[in-house]
Design an enzyme around this catalytic site. Sequence first.
Site, PDB file in Angstrom:
ATOM      1  N   THR A 232       0.471  29.466 -25.237  1.00  0.00           N
ATOM      2  CA  THR A 232       0.350  30.079 -26.339  1.00  0.00           C
ATOM      3  C   THR A 232       1.876  30.625 -27.207  1.00  0.00           C
ATOM      4  OG1 THR A 232       0.088  32.114 -25.593  1.00  0.00           O
ATOM      5  CG2 THR A 232      -2.017  30.991 -26.074  1.00  0.00           C
ATOM      6  N   SER A 233       2.833  30.096 -26.346  1.00  0.00           N
ATOM      7  CA  SER A 233       4.193  30.519 -26.730  1.00  0.00           C
ATOM      8  C   SER A 233       5.009  29.672 -27.760  1.00  0.00           C
ATOM      9  CB  SER A 233       5.009  31.041 -25.231  1.00  0.00           C
ATOM     10  OG  SER A 233       6.115  31.604 -25.798  1.00  0.00           O
ATOM     11  N   ARG A 234       5.531  28.647 -27.195  1.00  0.00           N
ATOM     12  CA  ARG A 234       6.201  27.627 -27.949  1.00  0.00           C
ATOM     13  C   ARG A 234       6.108  26.233 -27.339  1.00  0.00           C
ATOM     14  NH1 ARG A 234       5.893  30.752 -31.534  1.00  0.00           N
ATOM     15  NH2 ARG A 234       7.575  31.657 -32.972  1.00  0.00           N
ATOM     16  N   GLU A 263       4.924  20.196 -33.404  1.00  0.00           N
ATOM     17  CA  GLU A 263       3.813  20.607 -34.097  1.00  0.00           C
ATOM     18  C   GLU A 263       4.155  20.821 -35.616  1.00  0.00           C
ATOM     19  OE1 GLU A 263       3.279  24.610 -32.336  1.00  0.00           O
ATOM     20  OE2 GLU A 263       3.841  25.384 -34.393  1.00  0.00           O
ATOM     21  N   HIS A 295      -1.779  26.756 -33.531  1.00  0.00           N
ATOM     22  CA  HIS A 295      -1.088  27.683 -33.605  1.00  0.00           C
ATOM     23  C   HIS A 295      -1.713  29.100 -34.374  1.00  0.00           C
ATOM     24  CE1 HIS A 295       3.531  28.828 -33.461  1.00  0.00           C
ATOM     25  NE2 HIS A 295       2.826  30.103 -33.296  1.00  0.00           N
TER      26      HIS A 295
HETATM   27  P1  NAD Z   1       9.074  39.509 -26.054  1.00  0.00           P
HETATM   28  O1  NAD Z   1      10.422  39.206 -26.373  1.00  0.00           O
HETATM   29  O2  NAD Z   1       8.470  40.811 -25.987  1.00  0.00           O
HETATM   30  O3  NAD Z   1       8.873  39.002 -24.441  1.00  0.00           O
HETATM   31  C1  NAD Z   1       9.217  37.834 -23.643  1.00  0.00           C
HETATM   32  C2  NAD Z   1       9.485  37.882 -22.423  1.00  0.00           C
HETATM   33  O4  NAD Z   1      10.129  36.544 -21.820  1.00  0.00           O
HETATM   34  C3  NAD Z   1      10.870  39.040 -22.209  1.00  0.00           C
HETATM   35  O5  NAD Z   1      10.394  39.893 -21.250  1.00  0.00           O
HETATM   36  C4  NAD Z   1      11.716  38.088 -21.467  1.00  0.00           C
HETATM   37  O6  NAD Z   1      12.543  38.727 -20.462  1.00  0.00           O
HETATM   38  C5  NAD Z   1      11.005  37.000 -20.998  1.00  0.00           C
HETATM   39  N1  NAD Z   1      11.916  35.939 -20.439  1.00  0.00           N
HETATM   40  C6  NAD Z   1      13.027  35.345 -21.068  1.00  0.00           C
HETATM   41  N2  NAD Z   1      13.292  34.196 -20.443  1.00  0.00           N
HETATM   42  C7  NAD Z   1      12.488  33.945 -19.559  1.00  0.00           C
HETATM   43  C8  NAD Z   1      12.376  32.965 -18.631  1.00  0.00           C
HETATM   44  N3  NAD Z   1      13.393  31.937 -18.610  1.00  0.00           N
HETATM   45  N4  NAD Z   1      11.160  32.987 -17.735  1.00  0.00           N
HETATM   46  C9  NAD Z   1      10.145  34.024 -17.708  1.00  0.00           C
HETATM   47  N5  NAD Z   1      10.429  35.085 -18.727  1.00  0.00           N
HETATM   48  C10 NAD Z   1      11.414  34.985 -19.665  1.00  0.00           C
HETATM   49  O7  NAD Z   1       8.214  38.309 -26.707  1.00  0.00           O
HETATM   50  P2  NAD Z   1       6.481  38.515 -26.964  1.00  0.00           P
HETATM   51  O8  NAD Z   1       6.423  39.171 -28.109  1.00  0.00           O
HETATM   52  O9  NAD Z   1       5.940  38.682 -25.714  1.00  0.00           O
HETATM   53  O10 NAD Z   1       6.355  36.943 -27.382  1.00  0.00           O
HETATM   54  C11 NAD Z   1       6.425  35.889 -26.526  1.00  0.00           C
HETATM   55  C12 NAD Z   1       6.410  34.422 -27.307  1.00  0.00           C
HETATM   56  O11 NAD Z   1       5.080  34.308 -27.793  1.00  0.00           O
HETATM   57  C13 NAD Z   1       7.341  34.340 -28.262  1.00  0.00           C
HETATM   58  O12 NAD Z   1       8.784  34.108 -27.977  1.00  0.00           O
HETATM   59  C14 NAD Z   1       6.873  33.338 -29.225  1.00  0.00           C
HETATM   60  O13 NAD Z   1       7.481  32.204 -29.182  1.00  0.00           O
HETATM   61  C15 NAD Z   1       5.403  33.551 -28.750  1.00  0.00           C
HETATM   62  N6  NAD Z   1       4.491  33.847 -29.940  1.00  0.00           N
HETATM   63  C16 NAD Z   1       3.569  33.094 -30.276  1.00  0.00           C
HETATM   64  C17 NAD Z   1       2.370  33.174 -31.017  1.00  0.00           C
HETATM   65  C18 NAD Z   1       1.364  32.542 -31.502  1.00  0.00           C
HETATM   66  O14 NAD Z   1       0.649  32.523 -32.583  1.00  0.00           O
HETATM   67  N7  NAD Z   1       0.850  31.503 -30.760  1.00  0.00           N
HETATM   68  C19 NAD Z   1       2.572  34.298 -32.029  1.00  0.00           C
HETATM   69  C20 NAD Z   1       3.724  35.280 -31.504  1.00  0.00           C
HETATM   70  C21 NAD Z   1       4.563  34.933 -30.421  1.00  0.00           C
END
Ligand code: NAD
Length: 334
Positions: A232-234, A263, A295
């Site tokens: 659900t991230s990217r 996407e 998304h």
């Molecule tokens: P955040 O910045 O709070 O957390 C991201 C975490 O990932 C951090 O703790 C960081 O240390 C860790 N990280 C960085 N590099 C890493 C690696 N190589 N391996 C493992 N962990 C690593 O971000 P968040 O608010 O939790 O959001 C996470 C992701 O979710 C965002 O980057 C965004 O891409 C995605 N997102 C998706 C939606 C959606 O609608 N699907 C909505 C919001 C965010």
Amino acid sequence: MKVSVFGTKAYDQDYLIRENRAFHHELIFLEAHLGPDTAALAQGSAAVCAFVNDRLNQACLEQLADIGVTVVALRCAGFNNVDLAAATQSGITVVRVPKYSPHGVAEHAVTLILSLNRKIYRAYNRVREGNFLLDGLLGFDLNTRTVGVVGTGNIGAVFCRIMQGFGCKILAYDPEPNSQCENMGVEYVDFNSLLTRADIISLHCPLTPATHHLIDERALSLMKSGLMLINTSRGGLIDTSAVIKNLKTGKIGYLGLDVYEEEADIFFEDISDKILNDDVFARLLTFPNVLITGHQGFFTADALASIAHNTLQNLADIEQHRPCPNRISAATTS
Ligand code: NAD
């Protein structure tokens, strides 16, 4: 501040207009996505507001700077679509909404897990057609299963807490462990251990050059046979071709996606009357054990209100020369 808001849908406008009663920015709503071909539409605005699939590369940012835009306000957390070094060079300030509702996205990841496990999407269609057979709907108890969480920031931490509620054992990998998770009993392990030990893997880290295709052929080769993979991230975190290969062999037992690496040409639009030209995406749709949403992880009323409020607050902070905690630069890592 006069702001050109790109890529807007009716729901964006509703929430931005409502929240703007407290800010009084001049909002110009545009349906077009922001990119090098559309940057000129921001003529006359001091700021642009952009979303996940807008393309803020060097060419786009230079054009924005040329027409007097000084602020890019992202109405999202991820910023992989912005060339932050080019923004600095062009004298453009970039702000984002790092935390709006971590619950919405974490809960959506859980929704994908539950739906895939109990095949809710198949059961729904069967029952509507009067077919009450259970064959093909067999699931498994989540209780005692091992869940691997990649990235334990805002969203990952909420996800860990929810999955603990199901009785799962939580493993996590994050270069910067979260003390909140450690206190909950989450076990931090190295990336390879997480891959080998988890029954379910859920991705919650940002897309950066270091995490591009984090889930590739090598990572997949270490995973348990039949595992469930959730993203659900990217989209760019996953090498989709490698994933398709492993779906064909049965190595991946379940795949839940809210994001897809290509996407931008598909999501957020109704293309049901058009020919789908993306053969990789079309192949993904053929698997009975793949569940894709477009998304929508962020798409809760709570999150939209929070995104709108924080975006407008960021713009007010910059306009009034107040320190803005949501300002990002090339040095921002997540
Ligand atoms: P955040 O910045 O709070 O957390 C991201 C975490 O990932 C951090 O703790 C960081 O240390 C860790 N990280 C960085 N590099 C890493 C690696 N190589 N391996 C493992 N962990 C690593 O971000 P968040 O608010 O939790 O959001 C996470 C992701 O979710 C965002 O980057 C965004 O891409 C995605 N997102 C998706 C939606 C959606 O609608 N699907 C909505 C919001 C965010």
